[in-house]
Design a protein around this motif. Structure first.
Motif, PDB file in Angstrom:
ATOM      1  N   GLY A 200       0.557  -1.223  -0.065  1.00 39.20           N
ATOM      2  CA  GLY A 200      -0.335  -0.378  -0.225  1.00 39.20           C
ATOM      3  C   GLY A 200       0.499   1.127   0.037  1.00 39.20           C
ATOM      4  O   GLY A 200       0.352   2.072  -0.884  1.00 39.20           O
ATOM      5  N   ILE A 201       1.901   1.381   0.644  1.00 38.98           N
ATOM      6  CA  ILE A 201       2.898   2.113   0.900  1.00 38.98           C
ATOM      7  C   ILE A 201       3.658   2.769  -0.729  1.00 38.98           C
ATOM      8  O   ILE A 201       3.980   3.424  -0.767  1.00 38.98           O
ATOM      9  CB  ILE A 201       3.081   2.695   1.731  1.00 38.98           C
ATOM     10  N   ASP A 202       3.928   1.493  -0.829  1.00 35.82           N
ATOM     11  CA  ASP A 202       5.298   1.648  -1.451  1.00 35.82           C
ATOM     12  C   ASP A 202       5.400   1.381  -3.312  1.00 35.82           C
ATOM     13  O   ASP A 202       5.466   1.919  -3.639  1.00 35.82           O
ATOM     14  CB  ASP A 202       6.532   0.723  -1.259  1.00 35.82           C
ATOM     15  N   LEU A 203       3.901  -0.239  -3.759  1.00 33.47           N
ATOM     16  CA  LEU A 203       3.668   0.175  -5.065  1.00 33.47           C
ATOM     17  C   LEU A 203       2.306   0.229  -4.514  1.00 33.47           C
ATOM     18  O   LEU A 203       2.002   0.462  -6.365  1.00 33.47           O
ATOM     19  CB  LEU A 203       4.017  -1.628  -4.836  1.00 33.47           C
ATOM     20  N   HIS A 204       1.393   0.708  -3.736  1.00 38.86           N
ATOM     21  CA  HIS A 204      -0.178   1.189  -4.456  1.00 38.86           C
ATOM     22  C   HIS A 204      -0.065   2.351  -5.153  1.00 38.86           C
ATOM     23  O   HIS A 204       0.574   3.111  -4.958  1.00 38.86           O
ATOM     24  CB  HIS A 204      -1.247   1.398  -4.009  1.00 38.86           C
ATOM     25  N   ALA A 205      -1.683   2.281  -5.893  1.00 36.84           N
ATOM     26  CA  ALA A 205      -1.212   4.114  -7.329  1.00 36.84           C
ATOM     27  C   ALA A 205      -2.204   4.591  -5.962  1.00 36.84           C
ATOM     28  O   ALA A 205      -1.295   5.698  -6.498  1.00 36.84           O
ATOM     29  CB  ALA A 205      -2.390   3.239  -7.738  1.00 36.84           C
ATOM     30  N   ILE A 206      -2.802   4.800  -4.450  1.00 31.62           N
ATOM     31  CA  ILE A 206      -3.244   5.535  -3.858  1.00 31.62           C
ATOM     32  C   ILE A 206      -1.759   5.593  -2.962  1.00 31.62           C
ATOM     33  O   ILE A 206      -1.373   4.891  -2.259  1.00 31.62           O
ATOM     34  CB  ILE A 206      -4.527   5.521  -3.326  1.00 31.62           C
ATOM     35  N   PRO A 207      -1.137   6.838  -2.749  1.00 28.31           N
ATOM     36  CA  PRO A 207       0.024   6.576  -1.454  1.00 28.31           C
ATOM     37  C   PRO A 207      -1.174   7.045  -0.082  1.00 28.31           C
ATOM     38  O   PRO A 207      -0.880   7.710   0.505  1.00 28.31           O
ATOM     39  CB  PRO A 207       0.028   8.061  -1.669  1.00 28.31           C
ATOM     40  N   TYR A 208      -0.253   5.260   0.030  1.00 27.66           N
ATOM     41  CA  TYR A 208      -1.357   5.307   1.471  1.00 27.66           C
ATOM     42  C   TYR A 208      -0.226   5.501   2.570  1.00 27.66           C
ATOM     43  O   TYR A 208       1.037   5.013   2.436  1.00 27.66           O
ATOM     44  CB  TYR A 208      -1.572   3.632   2.178  1.00 27.66           C
ATOM     45  N   THR A 209      -0.700   5.795   3.562  1.00 23.29           N
ATOM     46  CA  THR A 209       0.293   5.707   5.032  1.00 23.29           C
ATOM     47  C   THR A 209       0.272   5.302   6.703  1.00 23.29           C
ATOM     48  O   THR A 209      -1.180   3.974   6.661  1.00 23.29           O
ATOM     49  CB  THR A 209       0.151   7.529   5.529  1.00 23.29           C
ATOM     50  N   GLU A 210       1.325   4.619   6.727  1.00 18.99           N
ATOM     51  CA  GLU A 210       1.495   3.935   7.837  1.00 18.99           C
ATOM     52  C   GLU A 210       0.739   4.565   9.368  1.00 18.99           C
ATOM     53  O   GLU A 210       1.702   5.418   9.753  1.00 18.99           O
ATOM     54  CB  GLU A 210       2.325   3.279   8.634  1.00 18.99           C
ATOM     55  N   LYS A 211      -0.243   4.402  10.112  1.00 22.52           N
ATOM     56  CA  LYS A 211      -0.587   4.563  11.391  1.00 22.52           C
ATOM     57  C   LYS A 211      -0.260   4.029  12.319  1.00 22.52           C
ATOM     58  O   LYS A 211       0.219   5.027  13.769  1.00 22.52           O
ATOM     59  CB  LYS A 211      -2.062   4.650  11.563  1.00 22.52           C
ATOM     60  N   HIS A 212       0.800   3.743  12.685  1.00 24.63           N
ATOM     61  CA  HIS A 212       1.442   2.686  14.467  1.00 24.63           C
ATOM     62  C   HIS A 212       2.771   3.420  14.028  1.00 24.63           C
ATOM     63  O   HIS A 212       3.152   3.828  13.071  1.00 24.63           O
ATOM     64  CB  HIS A 212       1.341   1.570  13.616  1.00 24.63           C
ATOM     65  N   VAL A 213       3.114   3.534  15.321  1.00 22.94           N
ATOM     66  CA  VAL A 213       3.693   4.582  16.028  1.00 22.94           C
ATOM     67  C   VAL A 213       5.033   3.749  15.873  1.00 22.94           C
ATOM     68  O   VAL A 213       6.034   4.627  14.644  1.00 22.94           O
ATOM     69  CB  VAL A 213       3.736   4.452  17.541  1.00 22.94           C
ATOM     70  N   VAL A 214       5.371   2.516  15.913  1.00 22.44           N
ATOM     71  CA  VAL A 214       6.603   2.480  15.854  1.00 22.44           C
ATOM     72  C   VAL A 214       6.699   2.442  13.857  1.00 22.44           C
ATOM     73  O   VAL A 214       8.071   2.581  13.545  1.00 22.44           O
ATOM     74  CB  VAL A 214       6.446   1.231  16.240  1.00 22.44           C
ATOM     75  N   GLY A 215       5.498   0.792  13.316  1.00 22.27           N
ATOM     76  CA  GLY A 215       6.092   1.350  12.072  1.00 22.27           C
ATOM     77  C   GLY A 215       6.284   2.367  11.123  1.00 22.27           C
ATOM     78  O   GLY A 215       7.020   2.562  10.046  1.00 22.27           O
ATOM     79  N   SER A 216       5.806   3.294  11.907  1.00 25.62           N
ATOM     80  CA  SER A 216       5.580   4.765  10.623  1.00 25.62           C
ATOM     81  C   SER A 216       6.977   5.319  11.097  1.00 25.62           C
ATOM     82  O   SER A 216       7.958   6.168  10.218  1.00 25.62           O
ATOM     83  CB  SER A 216       4.968   5.157  11.526  1.00 25.62           C
ATOM     84  N   ALA A 217       7.683   5.222  12.387  1.00 30.31           N
ATOM     85  CA  ALA A 217       8.946   5.273  12.518  1.00 30.31           C
ATOM     86  C   ALA A 217       9.884   4.559  11.925  1.00 30.31           C
ATOM     87  O   ALA A 217      10.784   5.659  10.963  1.00 30.31           O
ATOM     88  CB  ALA A 217       9.235   5.810  13.884  1.00 30.31           C
ATOM     89  N   LEU A 218      10.133   3.765  11.697  1.00 26.69           N
ATOM     90  CA  LEU A 218      10.605   2.928  10.869  1.00 26.69           C
ATOM     91  C   LEU A 218      10.602   3.378   9.937  1.00 26.69           C
ATOM     92  O   LEU A 218      11.911   3.182   8.489  1.00 26.69           O
ATOM     93  CB  LEU A 218      10.974   1.552  11.089  1.00 26.69           C
ATOM     94  N   ILE A 219       9.857   3.257   9.249  1.00 29.25           N
ATOM     95  CA  ILE A 219       9.789   3.840   7.427  1.00 29.25           C
ATOM     96  C   ILE A 219       9.925   4.792   6.999  1.00 29.25           C
ATOM     97  O   ILE A 219      10.014   5.096   6.141  1.00 29.25           O
ATOM     98  CB  ILE A 219       7.873   3.739   6.946  1.00 29.25           C
ATOM     99  N   ASP A 220      10.005   5.802   8.247  1.00 29.36           N
ATOM    100  CA  ASP A 220      10.608   7.256   7.855  1.00 29.36           C
ATOM    101  C   ASP A 220      12.379   7.146   8.469  1.00 29.36           C
ATOM    102  O   ASP A 220      12.137   7.951   7.358  1.00 29.36           O
ATOM    103  CB  ASP A 220      10.093   8.391   8.985  1.00 29.36           C
ATOM    104  N   LEU A 221      12.488   5.917   8.346  1.00 27.97           N
ATOM    105  CA  LEU A 221      13.412   6.276   8.991  1.00 27.97           C
ATOM    106  C   LEU A 221      14.415   5.384   7.532  1.00 27.97           C
ATOM    107  O   LEU A 221      15.331   5.596   7.522  1.00 27.97           O
ATOM    108  CB  LEU A 221      14.229   5.389  10.345  1.00 27.97           C
ATOM    109  N   THR A 222      14.146   4.125   7.335  1.00 26.08           N
ATOM    110  CA  THR A 222      14.057   3.680   6.558  1.00 26.08           C
ATOM    111  C   THR A 222      13.910   4.423   5.126  1.00 26.08           C
ATOM    112  O   THR A 222      14.745   3.957   3.737  1.00 26.08           O
ATOM    113  CB  THR A 222      14.251   2.707   6.587  1.00 26.08           C
ATOM    114  N   GLY A 223      13.070   5.040   4.864  1.00 26.44           N
ATOM    115  CA  GLY A 223      12.488   4.864   3.065  1.00 26.44           C
ATOM    116  C   GLY A 223      11.594   4.391   3.215  1.00 26.44           C
ATOM    117  O   GLY A 223      11.045   4.667   1.227  1.00 26.44           O
TER     118      GLY A 223
END
Length: 281
Positions: A200-223
């Motif tokens: 959903g975040i990396d491949l879907h046509a709609i840019p979904y986002t992660e709402k959970h705290v830990v997951g969101s932080a790691l996604i921001d950190l790793t890209g």
């Protein structure tokens, strides 16, 4: 001051369906643990057996919860009542439906009306899931998209990563107990969650986002949202090990309930995320 705190960290995130924060995340985790223990005590006091068949009978209800959450995503419900379909309120809604149904089926078995309450309860969950899924399909075909390729891709990712993680645990760590079907369902549920989030975040046509705290932080950190897979490994591998320690100590009842809770927090959001991406909502 207290009311501002409550609105900021609890009410507003639900009302506006915003991202989670560290405060409500820890609170909801604590509530889940407490509720699991209270349910265990209630089931035990009513002499309701907590066994493998009990867990299997609950799986359709977890699927029902994931599908019902998608109903809110569609925007079909216009009134403020839609908030009861947003996490964590939807868990209380499912509980309010599932527990009376469970007890009612149990009483019917005790009175000799039905041969097995768990079988009836299982099919009741199947029926509710099917009705909700039919609504989702209808909505997708008439008011949105219905892209089965999205579902196929996410399911293929989940299946492949489930097989890989199973092989690592079974043959790498030599934990033979991972052959238990319930552990395999647990792994698949969380791999489905990770697959849906990554897609959903990396491949879907709609840019979904992660709402959970830990997951969101790691996604921001790793890209990349594919960091969800190693995150799941860090949770699942020690989680399965600790669960097995509980089972070996003879605490089978609470083992089954904790296992159900862990399956729920992976499988339900995984189904929800996958289905909303199928609809493009």
């Amino acid at each position: 001051m207290i009311s501002e705190f409550i609105y900021k960290y609890y009410i507003d995130p639900i009302h506006y369906d915003n991202s989670y924060n560290i405060v409500n995340t820890l609170t909801y985790a604590f509530i889940l643990l407490v509720c699991t223990w209270l349910i265990y005590r209630w089931l035990d006091s009513n002499h309701i057996s907590i066994d493998r068949e009990f867990v299997y009978s609950l799986i359709p209800w977890i699927v029902f919860g994931g599908c019902l959450r998608v109903v809110e995503d569609t925007g079909f419900i216009k009134s403020d009542i839609h908030v009861i379909l947003i996490t964590p309120l939807i868990y209380f809604l499912i509980f309010a439906i599932a527990m009376p149904a469970l007890y009612g089926a149990y009483v019917l078995e005790k009175r000799g009306v039905i041969p097995s309450w768990k079988r009836i309860y299982f099919w009741a969950g199947i029926l509710l899931s099917a009705v909700t899924l039919l609504f989702i399909i209808w909505f997708g075909l008439t008011s949105a998209h219905f892209d089965l390729l999205v579902a196929g891709t996410i399911l293929a990712m989940a299946t492949a990563t489930t097989g890989l993680l199973y092989a690592i645990i079974r043959y790498g760590f030599r934990w033979q107990y991972v052959q238990d079907r319930l552990y395999q369902i647990l792994i698949f549920g969380h791999m489905l969650d990770a697959s849906a989030t990554s897609f959903g975040i990396d491949l879907h046509a709609i840019p979904y986002t992660e709402k959970h705290v830990v997951g969101s932080a790691l996604i921001d950190l790793t890209g990349t949202a594919f960091v969800m897979f190693p995150l799941k490994l860090l949770v699942l591998i020690p989680g399965i090990y600790i669960l097995e320690l509980y089972r070996r100590e003879g605490a089978t009842g609470i083992w089954y309930l904790i296992l159900v809770a862990m399956i729920m927090v992976g499988l339900a959001p995984g189904i929800r995320d996958m289905m909303r991406m199928v609809l493009y909502v």
